[in-house]
Design an enzyme around this catalytic site. Sequence first.
Site, PDB file in Angstrom:
ATOM      1  N   LYS A  65       0.822  -1.220   0.000  1.00 30.79           N
ATOM      2  CA  LYS A  65       0.000   0.000   0.000  1.00 30.79           C
ATOM      3  C   LYS A  65       0.854   1.267   0.000  1.00 30.79           C
ATOM      4  O   LYS A  65       2.037   1.247   0.323  1.00 30.79           O
ATOM      5  CB  LYS A  65      -0.965  -0.014   1.193  1.00 30.79           C
ATOM      6  CG  LYS A  65      -2.138  -0.966   0.967  1.00 30.79           C
ATOM      7  CD  LYS A  65      -3.195  -0.848   2.042  1.00 30.79           C
ATOM      8  CE  LYS A  65      -4.415  -1.706   1.698  1.00 30.79           C
ATOM      9  NZ  LYS A  65      -5.420  -1.709   2.769  1.00 30.79           N
TER      10      LYS A  65
ATOM     11  N   ARG B  60      -3.754 -10.068   5.244  1.00 31.43           N
ATOM     12  CA  ARG B  60      -4.308 -10.089   3.872  1.00 31.43           C
ATOM     13  C   ARG B  60      -3.218  -9.571   2.935  1.00 31.43           C
ATOM     14  O   ARG B  60      -2.810  -8.411   3.028  1.00 31.43           O
ATOM     15  CB  ARG B  60      -5.560  -9.219   3.805  1.00 31.43           C
ATOM     16  CG  ARG B  60      -6.243  -9.190   2.444  1.00 31.43           C
ATOM     17  CD  ARG B  60      -7.469  -8.284   2.467  1.00 31.43           C
ATOM     18  NE  ARG B  60      -8.131  -8.253   1.171  1.00 31.43           N
ATOM     19  CZ  ARG B  60      -7.805  -7.425   0.189  1.00 31.43           C
ATOM     20  NH1 ARG B  60      -6.818  -6.557   0.333  1.00 31.43           N
ATOM     21  NH2 ARG B  60      -8.469  -7.453  -0.961  1.00 31.43           N
TER      22      ARG B  60
END
Length: 275
Positions: A221, A255
């Site tokens: 991210k 995740r």
Amino acid sequence: MTINCKGKLIDLSTPKVMGILNITPDSFYDGGKYKDENAIVQQVEKMLSEGATFIDVGAYSSRPGAAHISEEEELKRIVPVIELLVNKFPDILISVDTFRSGVARETIKAGAAMINDISGGNMDEHMFATVAALKVPYIAMHMQGTPQNMQQDPSYTNITTELVKFFSEKLNQLHQLQLADVIIDVGFGFGKTVEHNYQLLRELDFFKNLDAPILVGVSRKSMLYKPLEITPQDALNATTAANTIALMNGAHILRVHDVKEAMESVKVVELLAKK
């Protein structure tokens, strides 16, 4: 701490890894990569062989500023993929990344095991009643705003205390509906600045008091690659570092795009905990 997926009890006292399968054309990291059946099956086979307990399938891109698609389009993309994977891997535990109760209902019917809702029930008033009726594990994520506007100007007085309150209220609502298995996700990158994200990572263990499993999704991210002035493609090392910190601060599920490396983080943190 356990959750029940399709009659199988998953013990989260040892953290588990959830592999990401984006079937959207515009995901920030792997958009458009898994278009045909062979590519999808190969990627899922790889993630399962590397140790993924869950596969999270998403057909609606939730990256900042992503294009909105209809429920019909989301179903058209995702249901055939779930049917393909359940047919190919009968024991697979599929999590469906959706905020729509209609998609939740149809995908569970198609063989999925769990619902992963980026809006924590805020974008579909029927979601809580639907997952409670389906009796499937539900991941409630926090997001300020929507994918289209969440990064415009995120602001909080104290993000950790505000999110603890948010999850406390959501858990109370879901438990009143007799939904036993609720997982919380603070939503790194969803309506948060870089500073907000790092405060949440640093203070993740505050959420242990809610007595719910914690899922962490930081894989590749912008909170990692932007401060380091690299690309998502170059952010595997930073992802591993952040995943390790998350595990040490109480994460139960990671995740990730890269299952093998996440499993290594789990094993190293387990070894560290042994006395």
